[in-house]
Design an enzyme around this catalytic site. Structure first.
Site, PDB file in Angstrom:
ATOM      1  CD  GLU A  24      -2.956  -1.059   0.241  1.00 53.30           C
ATOM      2  OE1 GLU A  24      -2.595  -1.261  -0.926  1.00 53.30           O
ATOM      3  OE2 GLU A  24      -4.126  -0.824   0.567  1.00 53.30           O
TER       4      GLU A  24
ATOM      5  CB  THR B 167      -5.559   5.366  -3.499  1.00 57.66           C
ATOM      6  OG1 THR B 167      -6.471   4.327  -3.838  1.00 57.66           O
ATOM      7  CG2 THR B 167      -5.576   5.555  -1.991  1.00 57.66           C
TER       8      THR B 167
HETATM    9  N1  HSE Z   1      -8.572   4.289   3.570  1.00 59.60           N
HETATM   10  C1  HSE Z   1      -8.017   4.425   2.261  1.00 59.60           C
HETATM   11  C2  HSE Z   1      -8.511   5.728   1.658  1.00 59.60           C
HETATM   12  C3  HSE Z   1      -8.464   3.280   1.409  1.00 59.60           C
HETATM   13  O1  HSE Z   1      -9.717   5.979   1.746  1.00 59.60           O
HETATM   14  O2  HSE Z   1      -7.709   6.487   1.117  1.00 59.60           O
HETATM   15  C4  HSE Z   1      -7.997   3.347  -0.019  1.00 59.60           C
HETATM   16  O3  HSE Z   1      -7.046   2.392  -0.261  1.00 59.60           O
END
Ligand code: HSE
Length: 310
Positions: free
Chosen positions: A129, A182
């Site tokens: 991530e 993201t």
């Molecule tokens: N919690 C993260 C976001 C999840 O909302 O950016 C996305 O991978």
């Protein structure tokens, strides 16, 4: 010991309304399928058998970066071939990078004789991530690895709590054919929030968790609200407000953005309602010429799993 394993690694819905970066759950479908095999080169070899492009350079691929973090912790040098045979679309908001990282780490752990428990492998998958979006959050990796709903109570130290949920909970996810990265969806968030918003949000998060644990659908429905992130990010998703209203009018307990979007999820307590919402969601996107994929699934209690080994 096996020489190779074929892994199913599920998509996940993270944030779940009020739980930005801390709450998520695994679903039954879609998921990544990947085969992990030991090799004798001491290096990673990434093979892509899907139509979706993904980085073949092991330093830029979330799966190999996550496995490398695990090998470093073990102080082991071992090469692996990682073959992607089916892949969740990147930028879809249903944990594409987490599914790849979790699948590869879980597979490599199997081939190394299971030195780690599931909960202890989340931190390795989080390195995927970090590579994907610059933030090592665990709200997708934890449920993909452990199944069910998970709460990241603390990042430092990493403390993950499994959250029981009602057996008759159905999730509808619609993935409109647009991409939201993201990293971009995180950049637009406000760095400061008001005390009033914080109070509303933590009341809702605690209420949602209590509702899930107590099978209290009324409490789930009144708590599945996000007053901090959704208002900012929903502008990136055409027709978000119409989709949310249609889902709630059709009987959803709640409806919000899945992860960083553009996917939208709704929770219901009946399969018929979840199916009806799926149809409505697709119709709304079609009305503005946006194609979509839709998935109706129960909460996946297992998470990542071995499909075959040899
Ligand atoms: N919690 C993260 C976001 C999840 O909302 O950016 C996305 O991978």
């Amino acid at each position: 010991m096996s020489e190779w394993v074929k892994i199913f690694s599920p998509a996940t819905v993270s944030n779940v309304g009020p739980g930005f970066d801390v709450l998520g759950f695994a679903i039954d479908q879609p998921g990544d399928e990947l085969t992990v095999r030991k090799n004798n080169t001491g290096k990673f070899h990434i093979v892509n058998e899907t139509e979706i492009s993904l980085p073949l350079d092991p330093e830029k691929n979330v799966a190999s970066v996550a496995v490398k973090a695990m090998l470093d912790a073990l102080n082991v040098q071992q090469g692996f071939d990682i073959v992607f045979t089916r892949k969740i679309y990147p930028g879809s908001g249903i944990g594409s990078s987490a599914a790849s990282s979790v699948g590869a780490v879980f597979g490599a752990n199997e081939l190394l004789g299971q030195p780690f428990l599931r909960k202890d492998m989340v931190r390795f998958a989080m390195e995927g991530e970090r590579l994907a979006c610059g933030s090592a959050h665990a709200d997708n990796t934890a449920p993909a690895m452990m199944g069910g709903f998970t709460l990241v109570q603390s990042y430092n130290p990493l403390t993950i709590c499994p959250i029981p949920s009602p057996s008759n909970l159905f999730c509808t996810v619609v993935h409109p054919e647009i991409e939201v990265k993201t990293a971009d969806a995180r950049k637009i968030l406000k760095k400061d929030i008001t005390l009033r918003a914080a109070i509303t949000q933590w009341g809702n998060l605690a209420g949602l968790i209590a509702g899930l644990m107590q099978n209290d659908f009324t409490l789930i429905a009144s708590s599945l609200k996000d007053v901090i992130v959704e208002p900012v990010r929903s502008i990136l998703i055409p027709k978000f407000n119409d989709v949310q209203k249609a889902a709630l009018d059709a009987g959803a307990l709640g409806c919000s953005i899945s992860g960083s979007g553009p996917s939208i999820f709704a929770l219901s307590n009946q399969q018929e309602i979840a199916d009806k919402i799926a149809k409505l969601m697709q119709e709304i996107f079609l009305s503005v010429n946006i194609g979509s994929k839709v998935f109706v699934s129960q909460v996946n209690p297992v998470g990542v799993r071995v499909m075959e080994r040899g």
